[in-house]
Design a protein around this motif. Structure first.
Motif, mmCIF file in Angstrom:
data_model
loop_
_atom_site.group_PDB
_atom_site.id
_atom_site.type_symbol
_atom_site.label_atom_id
_atom_site.label_comp_id
_atom_site.label_asym_id
_atom_site.label_seq_id
_atom_site.Cartn_x
_atom_site.Cartn_y
_atom_site.Cartn_z
ATOM 1 N N GLY A 33 0.846 -1.179 0.000
ATOM 2 C CA GLY A 33 0.000 0.000 0.000
ATOM 3 C C GLY A 33 0.886 1.235 0.000
ATOM 4 N N ASN A 34 0.286 2.386 0.183
ATOM 5 C CA ASN A 34 1.098 3.606 0.197
ATOM 6 C C ASN A 34 0.657 4.518 1.339
ATOM 7 O OD1 ASN A 34 2.772 5.740 -0.263
ATOM 8 N ND2 ASN A 34 2.163 6.073 -2.395
ATOM 9 N N PRO A 35 1.362 4.441 2.481
ATOM 10 C CA PRO A 35 1.019 5.308 3.609
ATOM 11 C C PRO A 35 1.565 6.723 3.480
ATOM 12 C CG PRO A 35 2.853 3.918 4.192
ATOM 13 C CD PRO A 35 2.451 3.526 2.791
ATOM 14 N N GLY A 36 2.212 7.045 2.349
ATOM 15 C CA GLY A 36 2.789 8.371 2.180
ATOM 16 C C GLY A 36 3.916 8.608 3.172
ATOM 17 N N ASP A 37 4.025 9.858 3.631
ATOM 18 C CA ASP A 37 5.115 10.159 4.563
ATOM 19 C C ASP A 37 4.658 10.086 6.017
ATOM 20 O OD1 ASP A 37 3.588 12.413 4.784
ATOM 21 O OD2 ASP A 37 5.157 13.828 4.158
ATOM 22 N N SER A 38 3.601 9.333 6.279
ATOM 23 C CA SER A 38 3.116 9.158 7.645
ATOM 24 C C SER A 38 4.195 8.560 8.530
ATOM 25 C CB SER A 38 1.885 8.238 7.653
ATOM 26 O OG SER A 38 1.535 7.867 8.977
ATOM 27 N N SER A 39 4.273 9.019 9.779
ATOM 28 C CA SER A 39 5.242 8.491 10.748
ATOM 29 C C SER A 39 4.579 7.523 11.727
ATOM 30 C CB SER A 39 5.904 9.636 11.507
ATOM 31 O OG SER A 39 4.925 10.412 12.194
ATOM 32 N N GLU A 40 3.353 7.134 11.460
ATOM 33 C CA GLU A 40 2.646 6.199 12.330
ATOM 34 C C GLU A 40 3.395 4.867 12.395
ATOM 35 O OE1 GLU A 40 -1.660 3.798 12.511
ATOM 36 O OE2 GLU A 40 -1.230 5.216 10.892
ATOM 37 N N LEU A 41 3.446 4.273 13.597
ATOM 38 C CA LEU A 41 4.033 2.948 13.744
ATOM 39 C C LEU A 41 3.010 1.917 13.289
ATOM 40 C CD1 LEU A 41 5.833 3.253 17.219
ATOM 41 C CD2 LEU A 41 6.840 3.438 14.935
ATOM 42 N N LEU A 42 3.263 1.312 12.128
ATOM 43 C CA LEU A 42 2.335 0.341 11.570
ATOM 44 C C LEU A 42 2.577 -1.047 12.166
ATOM 45 C CD1 LEU A 42 2.412 1.396 7.800
ATOM 46 C CD2 LEU A 42 0.853 2.156 9.618
ATOM 47 N N TRP A 43 1.555 -1.882 12.084
ATOM 48 C CA TRP A 43 1.665 -3.252 12.595
ATOM 49 C C TRP A 43 2.733 -4.018 11.822
ATOM 50 C CZ3 TRP A 43 -1.229 -4.697 16.796
ATOM 51 C CH2 TRP A 43 -1.030 -6.002 17.248
ATOM 52 N N LEU A 44 3.514 -4.822 12.545
ATOM 53 C CA LEU A 44 4.580 -5.604 11.940
ATOM 54 C C LEU A 44 4.232 -7.082 11.893
ATOM 55 C CD1 LEU A 44 7.706 -3.918 13.577
ATOM 56 C CD2 LEU A 44 6.577 -3.337 11.418
ATOM 57 N N LYS A 45 4.721 -7.726 10.855
ATOM 58 C CA LYS A 45 4.475 -9.157 10.652
ATOM 59 C C LYS A 45 5.745 -9.791 10.114
ATOM 60 C CE LYS A 45 2.057 -12.235 7.394
ATOM 61 N NZ LYS A 45 1.128 -12.268 6.239
ATOM 62 N N ALA A 46 6.078 -10.967 10.618
ATOM 63 C CA ALA A 46 7.203 -11.716 10.064
ATOM 64 C C ALA A 46 6.694 -12.653 8.979
ATOM 65 C CB ALA A 46 7.907 -12.515 11.147
ATOM 66 N N VAL A 47 7.523 -12.860 7.973
ATOM 67 C CA VAL A 47 7.230 -13.803 6.896
ATOM 68 C C VAL A 47 8.368 -14.814 6.840
ATOM 69 C CG1 VAL A 47 7.013 -14.062 4.388
ATOM 70 C CG2 VAL A 47 5.849 -12.177 5.561
ATOM 71 N N ARG A 48 8.017 -16.067 6.681
ATOM 72 C CA ARG A 48 9.007 -17.124 6.556
ATOM 73 C C ARG A 48 9.076 -17.610 5.109
ATOM 74 N NH1 ARG A 48 8.221 -21.316 11.538
ATOM 75 N NH2 ARG A 48 10.302 -21.945 10.827
ATOM 76 N N GLY A 49 10.154 -18.295 4.779
ATOM 77 C CA GLY A 49 10.285 -18.862 3.442
ATOM 78 C C GLY A 49 11.085 -17.992 2.501
ATOM 79 N N GLN A 50 10.713 -17.997 1.231
ATOM 80 C CA GLN A 50 11.499 -17.324 0.192
ATOM 81 C C GLN A 50 11.582 -15.822 0.381
ATOM 82 O OE1 GLN A 50 13.331 -18.917 -2.216
ATOM 83 N NE2 GLN A 50 12.738 -20.738 -1.041
ATOM 84 N N GLN A 51 10.561 -15.224 0.964
ATOM 85 C CA GLN A 51 10.565 -13.772 1.163
ATOM 86 C C GLN A 51 10.693 -13.418 2.646
ATOM 87 O OE1 GLN A 51 7.925 -11.507 -1.733
ATOM 88 N NE2 GLN A 51 6.849 -13.473 -1.692
ATOM 89 N N ALA A 52 11.470 -14.210 3.368
ATOM 90 C CA ALA A 52 11.605 -14.035 4.810
ATOM 91 C C ALA A 52 12.020 -12.612 5.154
ATOM 92 C CB ALA A 52 12.614 -15.036 5.362
ATOM 93 N N GLY A 53 11.350 -12.064 6.149
ATOM 94 C CA GLY A 53 11.649 -10.710 6.592
ATOM 95 C C GLY A 53 10.578 -10.242 7.553
ATOM 96 N N ILE A 54 10.724 -9.033 8.044
ATOM 97 C CA ILE A 54 9.669 -8.377 8.803
ATOM 98 C C ILE A 54 9.102 -7.280 7.914
ATOM 99 C CG2 ILE A 54 9.122 -6.911 10.787
ATOM 100 C CD1 ILE A 54 11.103 -8.428 12.440
ATOM 101 N N TYR A 55 7.768 -7.224 7.820
ATOM 102 C CA TYR A 55 7.072 -6.273 6.970
ATOM 103 C C TYR A 55 6.054 -5.500 7.791
ATOM 104 C CZ TYR A 55 8.937 -9.120 3.130
ATOM 105 O OH TYR A 55 9.773 -9.791 2.273
ATOM 106 N N ASP A 56 5.802 -4.252 7.376
ATOM 107 C CA ASP A 56 4.714 -3.520 8.015
ATOM 108 C C ASP A 56 3.420 -3.749 7.238
ATOM 109 O OD1 ASP A 56 4.686 -1.715 5.834
ATOM 110 O OD2 ASP A 56 5.871 -0.199 6.903
#
Length: 506
Positions: A33-56
C-alpha cells in the motif's frame, strides 16, 4: 551475556554446516500500500520462506535497529550502595531517537513479573506499559524481552562461604523468581564462568524437565503479556527467553527448550485469539527465539508458526573468539545459514564490543556494521544503552566485593551511565516497499544506498544520520518525489518509489 567459549561456538559452526533448509511453507508479505510520509508505527508481521523478513502492514520490508534498555531488569545487588540499573526517563528516549533508533529491546525479568507464583505484579506491568508508550511517542518500536543471565539473582554463593580449590564465588544475576529456582542442593561455587555453576545448571535442568510445572508457568506468563499488549502496534514482538542456559544433559536441554518455545508460542496465539473473540483486533505479534547461550540450538522444525524470527546474538571477536582473525565473519555467515534452515529472517538481539579504547571500538563496530549491511535481515540491537555501577556485569570479577573495590566503584555511579558504544548512529532504510534487495552505507553515519523491488508505487522511509542543517541529496532510479524532515541527530527521508528502484542519500 559476557561468558562464551570459542570452542563451543566452533562446534556449533560444524553442526550448522550439516543443516538443510527447514520445510517451511513460504509466506506472503502484506500487499503493498502507500502510507505516504506518515510516521505512524504500523503493525509488523514476520514472513518465513522465500521472502523471509519483517514487513509492516503497508507491505514494506522493515529494518529494526536500536539498542537494549535494561532499566526494568531485576538484578542481583552486590551491595546496597550500588544501584543495579539507571532510571529510565524522557532523556533516554529522546537521545535514542536522535541516534536514529526505531526499536528498543526492553529487558524485563520473570522475577519482577511474577515474584509470587500465579500473582502478576501489576505495578511492574504498568512500568512496562509506560516504557512502551514513551518509546512509541518517539517513533520507536519495542521488543519485550524476557531476560535472564545464569538463571536468576537467587543463585549465588554467600560472601562468607569458602569455595573449594579450583572454584570461585558465583555472583547472582537475573531471571527467574525464587519460587521457580530449584537447584537440588548443588553447590553454587563455579569452576569456570557463570553458566558453569552446578547450581545454575541444576536450575536449568529442572526448568527443561518442567519440574513442578515451572516451564509451563513461564509459558503462561507469555500468554498474560500477549493479552495485555495484543492490540499494540508499537510492540514489535516478544523475545521469549534471553540466552537460554544449559542443564547437565544437552538432549534434555534442547528438547526442553523446544517444548518451552512451542508452549509459549501456543499461549501467545491463544491469548490473541481470545482477544479477537471478545471483539478486539489482535493481528498477531512477531515472536523472536534464540539459540542457547553456548551455541546449540533447537531443531529447525520445532514450530510451523508463520510469525517467527530467529534472534541470535553475535559477539564474534568481542567475547567469542577474541583474537581469532575472521571469526566475526565466520560466525555471521554461520548464523545466516542457520537462519535459512529455520526458514525465517534474523534479528541480532545483542552485539557490541567492551573496551575503553575508542579507536579499537570504532574499528570493530565499523566492521560489524559493514558485515551486517551485507545481510541485514531484520536489523538488531546493540548491548547496551546504560550500565549502572552495581550491574552484575560490572561487579562480576570483584564478587565478593572488598571495601576498597566498593569505595572505588561508588565513584562510577551516575544518573546516566551511558555505554557510548562507537558507531551506533547509522544511516539505514527503515521501511522499503516490497522487497529490500541491498544496503550499502557508511558504517558510522553518512551516505547510504539501497535497492529494492515493489509491485506497486509506494513510499520508502530512510534515516540519514547527520548534524548538518543541509538536507541530504536524493538521487537514484525509479524515484518520484521526496521529502526530508530534520530532527536532532539527522533526517527522516521519505521517497516515492516504483518497480525496481535505487535510492542514494548523500
Amino acid at each position: 551475556m559476557q561468558t562464551r567459549l570459542a570452542v563451543a561456538a566452533l562446534a556449533v559452526l560444524s553442526a550448522i554446516a550439516l543443516l538443510s533448509t527447514a520445510c517451511v511453507a513460504s509466506g506472503a508479505p502484506p500487499a503493498v500500500g502507500n502510507p505516504g510520509d506518515s510516521s505512524e508505527l504500523l503493525w509488523l508481521k514476520a514472513v518465513r520462506g522465500q521472502q523471509a523478513g519483517i514487513y509492516d502492514s503497508a507491505g514494506r520490508q522493515v529494518l529494526l535497529r536500536g539498542t537494549n534498555f535494561n532499566h526494568l531488569g531485576d538484578y542481583f545487588s552486590t551491595d546496597p550502595s550500588l544501584p543495579t540499573v539507571a532510571t529510565l526517563d524522557e532523556t533516554d528516549w529522546a537521545d535514542a531517537a536522535a541516534q536514529g533508533m526505531n526499536v528498543v529491546r526492553l529487558v524485563t525479568t520473570w522475577s519482577a513479573w511474577e515474584p509470587v507464583r500465579d500473582q502478576i505484579d501489576l505495578n511492574y506491568l504498568a512500568r512496562v506499559r509506560a516504557a512502551v508508550a514513551a518509546a512509541n511517542a518517539h517513533g520507536i518500536y519495542v521488543v519485550i524481552d524476557m531476560h535472564q543471565d545464569a538463571w536468576s539473582k537467587f543463585v549465588f554463593t554467600p560472601a562468607e562461604e569458602t569455595c573449594p580449590a579450583g572454584t570461585s564465588h558465583q555472583i547472582g544475576w537475573d531471571g527467574a523468581p525464587a519460587w521457580a529456582t530449584m537447584t537440588d542442593g548443588y553447590p553454587t561455587c563455579t569452576p569456570g564462568g557463570r553458566e558453569n555453576s552446578p547450581a545454575v545448571r541444576a536450575a536449568w535442568e529442572n526448568f527443561y524437565k518442567n519440574a513442578g510445572g515451572v516451564r509451563d508457568e513461564l509459558a503462561q506468563l507469555w500468554g498474560f503479556i500477549a493479552t495485555e499488549f495484543a492490540e499494540d502496534a508499537g510492540v514489535a514482538g516478544f523475545d521469549l527467553l534471553n540466552e537460554p542456559g544449559y542443564g547437565f544433559d544437552q538432549s534434555i536441554t534442547l528438547v526442553g527448550l523446544a517444548q518451552f518455545y512451542a508452549a509459549a508460542i501456543a499461549e501467545i496465539r491463544a491469548a490473541e485469539l481470545e482477544v479477537n473473540s471478545a471483539g478486539g483486533s489482535a493481528l498477531g505479534h512477531v515472536v523472536f527465539f534464540e539459540p542457547t547461550v553456548n551455541g546449540p540450538f533447537v531443531a529447525t522444525e520445532f514450530s510451523a508458526d508463520p510469525n517467527l524470527v530467529f534472534a541470535p546474538h553475535n559477539y564474534g571477536e568481542s567475547i567469542v573468539g577474541n583474537g581469532v582473525a575472521g571469526f566475526l565473519d565466520l560466525l555471521a555467515g554461520a548464523l545466516q545459514t542457520l537462519t535459512k534452515a529455520y526458514g525465517t529472517t534474523s534479528w541480532i538481539g545483542e552485539y557490541g564490543i567492551f573496551t575503553s579504547d575508542q579507536a579499537q571500538a570504532t574499528a570493530y563496530m565499523s566492521r560489524f556494521n559493514r558485515i551486517d549491511d551485507r545481510n541485514p535481515g531484520a536489523g538488531g540491537t546493540w548491548w547496551q544503552w546504560e550500565q549502572q555501577c552495581g550491574d552484575p556485569h560490572n561487579a562480576n570479577g570483584a564478587y565478593p566485593p572488598s571495601a576498597e573495590w566498593l569505595a572505588s566503584q561508588q565513584q562510577n555511579c551516575t544518573e546516566a551511565p551511558r555505554m557510548n558504544t562507537a558507531c551506533t548512529a547509522r544511516s539505514y532504510p527503515r521501511a522499503m516497499p516490497g522487497r529490500l534487495t541491498s544496503v550499502v552505507a557508511e558504517p558510522c553515519g553518512g551516505a547510504v544506498t539501497v535497492t529494492g523491488r515493489t509491485s506497486r508505487p509506494s513510499t520508502a522511509v530512510l534515516w540519514f544520520h547527520s548534524d548538518s542543517a543541509v538536507a541530504p541529496t536524493v538521487t537514484g532510479i525509479g524515484l518520484g518525489g521526496s521529502n526530508a524532515v530534520q530532527s536532532r541527530g539527522g533526517w527522516r527521508v521519505t521517497v516515492e518509489v516504483s518497480s525496481d528502484y535505487k535510492i542514494n542519500l548523500a
